[in-house]
Design an enzyme around this catalytic site. Structure first.
Site, PDB file in Angstrom:
ATOM      1  N   HIS A 208     -53.295 -41.605  57.026  1.00  0.00           N
ATOM      2  CA  HIS A 208     -54.022 -42.628  57.122  1.00  0.00           C
ATOM      3  C   HIS A 208     -53.780 -43.885  56.067  1.00  0.00           C
ATOM      4  CE1 HIS A 208     -56.948 -41.558  54.505  1.00  0.00           C
ATOM      5  NE2 HIS A 208     -57.410 -40.692  55.000  1.00  0.00           N
TER       6      HIS A 208
HETATM    7  P1  TYD Z   1     -61.210 -38.685  55.711  1.00  0.00           P
HETATM    8  O1  TYD Z   1     -61.224 -39.844  54.971  1.00  0.00           O
HETATM    9  O2  TYD Z   1     -60.815 -39.076  57.253  1.00  0.00           O
HETATM   10  O3  TYD Z   1     -60.916 -37.441  55.528  1.00  0.00           O
HETATM   11  P2  TYD Z   1     -59.145 -37.197  54.769  1.00  0.00           P
HETATM   12  O4  TYD Z   1     -58.369 -38.276  54.510  1.00  0.00           O
HETATM   13  O5  TYD Z   1     -59.317 -36.010  53.736  1.00  0.00           O
HETATM   14  O6  TYD Z   1     -58.619 -36.479  56.041  1.00  0.00           O
HETATM   15  O7  TYD Z   1     -62.849 -38.368  55.994  1.00  0.00           O
HETATM   16  C1  TYD Z   1     -63.430 -37.355  56.727  1.00  0.00           C
HETATM   17  C2  TYD Z   1     -64.809 -37.686  57.088  1.00  0.00           C
HETATM   18  O8  TYD Z   1     -65.886 -37.847  56.141  1.00  0.00           O
HETATM   19  C3  TYD Z   1     -64.690 -38.840  58.231  1.00  0.00           C
HETATM   20  O9  TYD Z   1     -65.555 -38.516  59.039  1.00  0.00           O
HETATM   21  C4  TYD Z   1     -65.148 -39.912  57.222  1.00  0.00           C
HETATM   22  C5  TYD Z   1     -66.400 -39.156  56.235  1.00  0.00           C
HETATM   23  N1  TYD Z   1     -66.295 -39.782  54.763  1.00  0.00           N
HETATM   24  C6  TYD Z   1     -67.614 -40.393  54.345  1.00  0.00           C
HETATM   25  O10 TYD Z   1     -68.488 -40.233  55.181  1.00  0.00           O
HETATM   26  N2  TYD Z   1     -67.439 -40.680  52.884  1.00  0.00           N
HETATM   27  C7  TYD Z   1     -66.366 -40.850  52.431  1.00  0.00           C
HETATM   28  O11 TYD Z   1     -66.437 -41.113  51.184  1.00  0.00           O
HETATM   29  C8  TYD Z   1     -65.199 -40.174  52.690  1.00  0.00           C
HETATM   30  C9  TYD Z   1     -63.991 -40.161  51.938  1.00  0.00           C
HETATM   31  C10 TYD Z   1     -65.127 -39.772  53.997  1.00  0.00           C
END
Ligand code: TYD
Length: 137
Positions: free
Chosen positions: A49
């Protein structure tokens, strides 16, 4: 400021090493949030992303992993494996993380609090956004 590896201070003595990060000093933004990624099963990729506004600084506190960044048609892989180096990732950069070693910990310092609306999770949408962004300069 574009994507770059930043070397952090390292205080060495007989008791071990100490490194630190201060907002607007070692890294070029105010830290609004810290999160960390750990216990990643082998072969798993994370990320995939970009953020419209959020800038990040990523440190391999333990172990190693790769951060793959795509910016201005340029795709680069950064292998992070030392806790006194970090990767500055500005907003609007497509990023993926993979090749996590066992017991690795990725510390991420972010310039904004969590906001799902700041994510661009579809690659095609990212490209469209980029085009719009480029036209506004
Ligand atoms: P995501 O940023 O999509 O993870 P990655 O980039 O490592 O694949 O986050 C995974 C899940 O966690 C998503 O449902 C959002 C949640 N999340 C939070 O609630 N707070 C946060 O600070 C972060 C980074 C993620």
């Amino acid at each position: 400021m574009k994507t770059k590896i930043i070397e952090l201070p390292k205080i060495l003595d007989a008791r071990g090493n100490l490194s630190f990060i201060e907002e607007n000093n070692q890294i070029p933004f105010k830290i609004e949030r810290a999160y960390w990624i750990y216990d990643v099963p082998g072969g798993t990729a994370r990320g995939g992303h970009a953020f419209k506004e959020q800038c990040e600084f990523i440190v391999a506190l333990s172990g190693s992993f790769d951060v793959i960044l795509e910016e201005e048609k340029d795709k680069r892989t950064f292998h992070l494996n030392r806790s006194h180096y970090g990767l500055y990732v500005p907003n609007m950069v497509w990023r993926q993380m993979e090749n996590f070693s066992s017991n690795s910990i990725a510390l991420v310092l972010a310039s904004t609090s969590f906001d799902e609306n700041d994510y661009i999770r579809e690659y095609n949408q990212y490209i469209q956004f980029k085009k719009k962004d480029d036209r506004s300069f």
